[in-house]
Design an enzyme around this catalytic site. Sequence first.
Site, mmCIF file in Angstrom:
data_model
loop_
_atom_site.group_PDB
_atom_site.id
_atom_site.type_symbol
_atom_site.label_atom_id
_atom_site.label_comp_id
_atom_site.label_asym_id
_atom_site.label_seq_id
_atom_site.Cartn_x
_atom_site.Cartn_y
_atom_site.Cartn_z
ATOM 1 N N VAL A 1 0.782 -1.093 0.014
ATOM 2 C CA VAL A 1 0.022 0.169 -0.062
ATOM 3 C C VAL A 1 0.869 1.037 -0.183
ATOM 4 O O VAL A 1 1.858 1.365 0.945
ATOM 5 C CB VAL A 1 -0.771 -0.273 1.325
ATOM 6 N N CYS A 2 0.588 2.105 -0.882
ATOM 7 C CA CYS A 2 1.349 3.548 -0.962
ATOM 8 C C CYS A 2 3.037 3.266 -1.015
ATOM 9 O O CYS A 2 3.334 2.408 -1.834
ATOM 10 C CB CYS A 2 1.093 4.266 0.352
#
Length: 321
Positions: free
Chosen positions: A104-105
């Site tokens: 994520v990210c």
Amino acid sequence: MRVVIVIHEGFQLLDMAGPADVFATASLFRRDAYDVEVVAPAKGPVRASGGLTTTVEHSLGSLTGEIDTLMVAGGLAVPQVRQDGAVIEGLVRLAARARRVASVCSGALLLAEAGLLDGRRATTHWLAAKELAERHPDVDVDADPIYIKDGDIWTSAGVTAGIDLALALVAEDLGHEVARDVARGLVVYLHRPGGQSQFSTPMAIAAPSREPLRDLLVFIDANPAEDLSVPALAGRAGMSERHFSRVFTEQSGGLSPGRYVERSRADAARRLLEATDHPLDTVARLTGLGVPETLYRVFRRHWRVSPGDYRRRFHSRRSSF
């Protein structure tokens, strides 16, 4: 299905909490579908970048057994975390025991440091994309999509895109109907296709410094079926066509008026496909795209999926939670 989410000091709280709640909610619709665990380099309290603390029971090194999904959170501290050899080695060990791996990210930078993205197409938060590409030239970085699946590796854009990624994983595991139910249950935007840009049309450009142009963008986005040709827009802005085209392109960071209008209409079509049962010829007419053939061509160009397939996957149906 065992989901292990890896966090670290300075992690982004929503990178963990968003996906965790998606998997937990899915388990309400399909009883005990997922078992979510959170681990860190060392067990105990782990402080997020926002100041809140999460207590984890297991360290990277102590985790045993097979893993269905290994997910790595990002955060502002990633540049420091990736220098910790024990963390990177731990990710390599866990990834070898996982059916699939996700980030994520800016967690993508940790996967890249572990060599897990070599030869893969990947995305990350747009602010971290340049660094990922420069530091890891063997990774095919695409900064635009919300998430990307390349084989058994999934990567997502910034922060809330982790929810979209988790919903996509649920859809793959349990079907799109369950993913839609989870999205409605969490009262989040219906899960978006990974090929969709990280930015909606208004977000894709900086706000023009000239007030007439700012007002014009609002008009375009609110009235896709109007005459949005360059002559019509120039007249509304009180400029000559040539001057208007030059100023608009300069103020929008290189996006021409025609290109902006097309993106805005594609965005409007996407919303109608999600929220209505209008046939495609009506969607094309209401969004200023004219005919279904143009709708199809424009929709494929911007969202990388056909209008019909998009509606089948993401159309909202009334349902109680």
